[in-house]
Design a protein around this motif. Structure first.
Motif, mmCIF file in Angstrom:
data_model
loop_
_atom_site.group_PDB
_atom_site.id
_atom_site.type_symbol
_atom_site.label_atom_id
_atom_site.label_comp_id
_atom_site.label_asym_id
_atom_site.label_seq_id
_atom_site.Cartn_x
_atom_site.Cartn_y
_atom_site.Cartn_z
ATOM 1 N N MET A 1 0.825 -1.188 0.000
ATOM 2 C CA MET A 1 0.000 0.000 0.000
ATOM 3 C C MET A 1 0.875 1.260 0.000
ATOM 4 O O MET A 1 0.580 2.220 -0.695
ATOM 5 N N ILE A 2 1.937 1.227 0.809
ATOM 6 C CA ILE A 2 2.819 2.395 0.874
ATOM 7 C C ILE A 2 3.449 2.655 -0.489
ATOM 8 O O ILE A 2 3.519 3.802 -0.942
ATOM 9 N N GLU A 3 3.890 1.610 -1.152
ATOM 10 C CA GLU A 3 4.491 1.791 -2.479
ATOM 11 C C GLU A 3 3.470 2.339 -3.477
ATOM 12 O O GLU A 3 3.803 3.159 -4.320
ATOM 13 N N PHE A 4 2.218 1.875 -3.381
ATOM 14 C CA PHE A 4 1.159 2.395 -4.256
ATOM 15 C C PHE A 4 0.972 3.893 -4.032
ATOM 16 O O PHE A 4 0.910 4.672 -4.978
ATOM 17 N N VAL A 5 0.909 4.302 -2.777
ATOM 18 C CA VAL A 5 0.736 5.725 -2.460
ATOM 19 C C VAL A 5 1.939 6.515 -2.956
ATOM 20 O O VAL A 5 1.788 7.575 -3.577
ATOM 21 N N ARG A 6 3.129 6.020 -2.701
ATOM 22 C CA ARG A 6 4.341 6.735 -3.138
ATOM 23 C C ARG A 6 4.357 6.888 -4.651
ATOM 24 O O ARG A 6 4.745 7.922 -5.172
ATOM 25 N N LYS A 7 3.954 5.856 -5.369
ATOM 26 C CA LYS A 7 3.964 5.888 -6.838
ATOM 27 C C LYS A 7 2.846 6.771 -7.396
ATOM 28 O O LYS A 7 3.031 7.460 -8.383
ATOM 29 N N THR A 8 1.698 6.745 -6.751
ATOM 30 C CA THR A 8 0.504 7.385 -7.304
ATOM 31 C C THR A 8 0.244 8.797 -6.773
ATOM 32 O O THR A 8 -0.262 9.642 -7.506
ATOM 33 N N PHE A 9 0.583 9.049 -5.508
ATOM 34 C CA PHE A 9 0.143 10.288 -4.883
ATOM 35 C C PHE A 9 1.251 11.174 -4.325
ATOM 36 O O PHE A 9 0.957 12.116 -3.585
ATOM 37 N N THR A 10 2.493 10.899 -4.634
ATOM 38 C CA THR A 10 3.533 11.801 -4.145
ATOM 39 C C THR A 10 4.149 12.581 -5.297
ATOM 40 O O THR A 10 4.110 12.149 -6.451
ATOM 41 N N HIS A 11 4.683 13.716 -4.956
ATOM 42 C CA HIS A 11 5.419 14.545 -5.902
ATOM 43 C C HIS A 11 6.440 15.359 -5.113
ATOM 44 O O HIS A 11 6.392 15.388 -3.884
ATOM 45 N N VAL A 12 7.330 16.007 -5.790
ATOM 46 C CA VAL A 12 8.338 16.812 -5.114
ATOM 47 C C VAL A 12 7.923 18.273 -5.186
ATOM 48 O O VAL A 12 7.581 18.792 -6.252
ATOM 49 N N GLU A 13 7.920 18.904 -4.020
ATOM 50 C CA GLU A 13 7.566 20.323 -3.915
ATOM 51 C C GLU A 13 8.615 20.992 -3.029
ATOM 52 O O GLU A 13 8.863 20.537 -1.911
ATOM 53 N N LEU A 14 9.251 22.022 -3.554
ATOM 54 C CA LEU A 14 10.305 22.727 -2.824
ATOM 55 C C LEU A 14 11.402 21.769 -2.362
ATOM 56 O O LEU A 14 11.958 21.898 -1.274
ATOM 57 N N GLY A 15 11.665 20.746 -3.155
ATOM 58 C CA GLY A 15 12.716 19.794 -2.856
ATOM 59 C C GLY A 15 12.332 18.685 -1.892
ATOM 60 O O GLY A 15 13.176 17.882 -1.506
ATOM 61 N N VAL A 16 11.072 18.620 -1.503
ATOM 62 C CA VAL A 16 10.599 17.640 -0.521
ATOM 63 C C VAL A 16 9.545 16.742 -1.163
ATOM 64 O O VAL A 16 8.645 17.239 -1.842
ATOM 65 N N THR A 17 9.640 15.434 -0.931
ATOM 66 C CA THR A 17 8.596 14.529 -1.395
ATOM 67 C C THR A 17 7.387 14.696 -0.488
ATOM 68 O O THR A 17 7.475 14.502 0.722
ATOM 69 N N VAL A 18 6.269 15.109 -1.083
ATOM 70 C CA VAL A 18 5.032 15.352 -0.340
ATOM 71 C C VAL A 18 3.916 14.523 -0.963
ATOM 72 O O VAL A 18 4.060 13.986 -2.051
ATOM 73 N N CYS A 19 2.802 14.445 -0.261
ATOM 74 C CA CYS A 19 1.696 13.596 -0.688
ATOM 75 C C CYS A 19 0.443 14.432 -0.952
ATOM 76 O O CYS A 19 0.093 15.310 -0.182
ATOM 77 N N HIS A 20 -0.199 14.127 -2.059
ATOM 78 C CA HIS A 20 -1.523 14.693 -2.343
ATOM 79 C C HIS A 20 -2.524 13.542 -2.271
ATOM 80 O O HIS A 20 -2.122 12.388 -2.127
#
Length: 115
Positions: A1-20
């Motif tokens: 599940m964590i890998e799914f979220v990381r692949k599908t709902f994270t992006h980099v903002e201001l140099g930090v991996t964040v989640c939408h």
């Protein structure tokens, strides 16, 4: 599940991996980003992943910028106006930080501060 979220709902903002939390809305809202940081911290602790722990801490630190100088929650760190879903800020976000600090108690220690 964590890998799914990381692949599908994270992006980099201001140099930090964040989640939408939505396909159409890619903002790192405080509630979801704090949840991501806490879950990543707990998992990182469980599996001994220093790199995931660092990513978790950065996501949580990013979320702290959504609190204004008076301690009021904001929707996003880039929004100056207070507001948003209050239950996210006053219940979800707080327990997410508690969960992360239980996983990594050292994150709560002051560094460089005089006793």
């Amino acid at each position: 599940m964590i890998e799914f979220v990381r692949k599908t709902f994270t992006h980099v903002e201001l140099g930090v991996t964040v989640c939408h939390e939505q396909d159409e809305d890619k903002e790192a809202w405080g509630g979801i980003n704090a949840t991501y940081g806490a879950v990543a911290a707990m998992f990182a602790n469980a599996v001994g992943s220093e790199s995931l722990g660092g990513e978790a801490r950065q996501a949580l630190n990013f979320t702290l910028y959504a609190i204004d100088e008076q301690g009021r929650p904001r929707d996003l760190c880039k929004s100056a106006a207070p507001g948003g879903w209050q239950e996210d800020s006053h219940t979800d976000v707080i327990h997410n930080y508690v969960d992360a600090l239980r996983a990594f108690p050292g994150w709560g220690e002051a560094t460089g501060a005089e006793p």
